[in-house]
Design an enzyme around this catalytic site. Structure first.
Site, PDB file in Angstrom:
ATOM      1  N   ARG A  68      22.355  73.800  22.548  1.00 46.53           N
ATOM      2  CA  ARG A  68      22.289  75.069  22.041  1.00 46.53           C
ATOM      3  C   ARG A  68      22.063  74.990  23.282  1.00 46.53           C
ATOM      4  O   ARG A  68      22.301  76.331  24.395  1.00 46.53           O
ATOM      5  CB  ARG A  68      20.262  75.420  21.636  1.00 46.53           C
ATOM      6  CG  ARG A  68      20.556  77.174  22.630  1.00 46.53           C
ATOM      7  CD  ARG A  68      18.960  77.195  21.312  1.00 46.53           C
ATOM      8  NE  ARG A  68      17.350  76.969  22.523  1.00 46.53           N
ATOM      9  CZ  ARG A  68      16.645  77.055  21.737  1.00 46.53           C
ATOM     10  NH1 ARG A  68      16.519  78.095  20.422  1.00 46.53           N
ATOM     11  NH2 ARG A  68      15.536  77.031  22.819  1.00 46.53           N
TER      12      ARG A  68
ATOM     13  N   ARG B 298       0.762  81.806  20.569  1.00 54.09           N
ATOM     14  CA  ARG B 298       1.317  80.518  20.854  1.00 54.09           C
ATOM     15  C   ARG B 298      -0.234  79.284  21.480  1.00 54.09           C
ATOM     16  O   ARG B 298       0.089  78.509  21.089  1.00 54.09           O
ATOM     17  CB  ARG B 298       1.977  80.073  21.669  1.00 54.09           C
ATOM     18  CG  ARG B 298       3.071  80.333  21.306  1.00 54.09           C
ATOM     19  CD  ARG B 298       3.831  79.901  23.111  1.00 54.09           C
ATOM     20  NE  ARG B 298       5.191  79.875  23.144  1.00 54.09           N
ATOM     21  CZ  ARG B 298       6.506  80.328  22.826  1.00 54.09           C
ATOM     22  NH1 ARG B 298       6.730  81.682  21.997  1.00 54.09           N
ATOM     23  NH2 ARG B 298       7.449  79.302  22.723  1.00 54.09           N
TER      24      ARG B 298
ATOM     25  N   ARG C   6      20.144  78.249  28.847  1.00 49.36           N
ATOM     26  CA  ARG C   6      19.086  79.424  29.010  1.00 49.36           C
ATOM     27  C   ARG C   6      18.160  78.273  29.747  1.00 49.36           C
ATOM     28  O   ARG C   6      18.465  76.654  29.985  1.00 49.36           O
ATOM     29  CB  ARG C   6      18.743  78.627  27.378  1.00 49.36           C
ATOM     30  CG  ARG C   6      17.554  80.383  27.244  1.00 49.36           C
ATOM     31  CD  ARG C   6      17.286  80.187  25.623  1.00 49.36           C
ATOM     32  NE  ARG C   6      16.037  79.505  25.882  1.00 49.36           N
ATOM     33  CZ  ARG C   6      14.899  79.773  24.733  1.00 49.36           C
ATOM     34  NH1 ARG C   6      15.167  80.503  23.375  1.00 49.36           N
ATOM     35  NH2 ARG C   6      13.767  79.298  24.973  1.00 49.36           N
TER      36      ARG C   6
ATOM     37  N   ARG D 261       7.704  72.076  27.077  1.00 53.05           N
ATOM     38  CA  ARG D 261       7.893  72.702  25.861  1.00 53.05           C
ATOM     39  C   ARG D 261       7.067  72.388  24.959  1.00 53.05           C
ATOM     40  O   ARG D 261       5.912  72.448  23.954  1.00 53.05           O
ATOM     41  CB  ARG D 261       8.851  73.660  25.725  1.00 53.05           C
ATOM     42  CG  ARG D 261       8.634  75.447  26.335  1.00 53.05           C
ATOM     43  CD  ARG D 261      10.335  75.333  26.622  1.00 53.05           C
ATOM     44  NE  ARG D 261      10.850  75.727  25.343  1.00 53.05           N
ATOM     45  CZ  ARG D 261      12.377  75.304  25.538  1.00 53.05           C
ATOM     46  NH1 ARG D 261      13.084  75.370  26.643  1.00 53.05           N
ATOM     47  NH2 ARG D 261      13.012  75.488  24.135  1.00 53.05           N
TER      48      ARG D 261
ATOM     49  N   LYS E 170      13.250  79.238  14.386  1.00 53.00           N
ATOM     50  CA  LYS E 170      12.645  80.229  14.472  1.00 53.00           C
ATOM     51  C   LYS E 170      13.620  81.648  14.522  1.00 53.00           C
ATOM     52  O   LYS E 170      13.895  82.633  13.732  1.00 53.00           O
ATOM     53  CB  LYS E 170      11.231  80.219  15.062  1.00 53.00           C
ATOM     54  CG  LYS E 170      10.104  79.596  14.672  1.00 53.00           C
ATOM     55  CD  LYS E 170       9.010  79.926  15.100  1.00 53.00           C
ATOM     56  CE  LYS E 170       9.353  80.010  16.912  1.00 53.00           C
ATOM     57  NZ  LYS E 170       9.755  78.705  17.773  1.00 53.00           N
TER      58      LYS E 170
END
Ligand code: ADP
Length: 190
Positions: free
Chosen positions: A127, A88, A133, A144, A13
């Site tokens: 990632r 969400r 992160r 998640r 996204k």
């Protein structure tokens, strides 16, 4: 163009929104980026949100709505926006509908980026190495994905039932996916 981009963590996204904003000439509003900005700035809100985000849980609806409301009040949103990371859950979908109605900016399109779960896990692992992160550790990623299934998938159904959902295949080269999105958005843009 007022676009809501939906899809699980790792579906691309953020990456695709960054590309689409040049095409659509509207700002990219990522609630994850807004929250990470608050954390980095050390604000009270950031302090409250950090542990929740690191664990892969949802930050409170109240905090999100306040943050979104002030972002949507800024001048650059006059011609539209690409919203990434919101809504969400169903309460947020409802709140968004009311907020957009109140500011006279109804949504033009809701697009779901579809990517199989195995690939999501792989992408997020990549990632994690590249970006570091705090919430890209295996435990938080599992959480998640679970939160997505439990809370966010119903939002997709909600827009589908209203006949407002467009599904786009998120698997492939970045350019390919961008092209698919642009084609899918053509009717809403016209
Ligand atoms: P990803 O899509 O990879 O999970 P995001 O950057 O969109 O990453 O979001 C990171 C985290 O920020 C989420 O796991 C959650 O804790 C918080 N967050 C972002 N958007 C929302 C939202 N709409 N409601 C609640 N929490 C949110």
């Amino acid at each position: 163009m007022r676009l809501v981009l939906l899809g699980p963590p790792g579906s691309g996204k953020g990456t695709q929104a960054t590309r689409l904003k040049d095409f659509l000439k509207v700002p990219h509003i990522s609630t994850g980026d807004l929250l990470r900005g608050e954390v980095a700035a050390g604000t009270e809100l950031g302090k409250q949100a950090k542990a929740v985000m690191d664990a892969g849980n949802l930050v409170s609806d109240e905090i999100l709505l306040g943050m979104l409301e002030s972002r949507l009040a800024q001048a650059d949103v006059a011609n539209g926006f690409i919203l990434d990371g919101y809504p969400r859950n169903l309460a947020q979908a409802d709140a968004l509908g009311q907020l957009l109605q109140r500011i006279g900016q109804p949504m033009d399109a809701a697009v779901q980026l579809e990517v199989p779960t195995e690939l999501l896990v792989e992408r997020i692992a990549g990632r994690a190495k590249a970006e570091g992160r705090a919430d890209d550790n295996p435990e938080s990623v599992r959480k998640r994905l679970q939160v997505y299934e439990d809370s966010t998938a119903p939002v997709i159904n909600f827009y589908k039932q209203q006949g407002r959902l467009t599904v786009v295949d998120g698997v492939g080269e970045l350019d390919e996916v961008t092209d698919r999105l642009i084609k899918a958005l053509a009717p809403a843009k016209a």
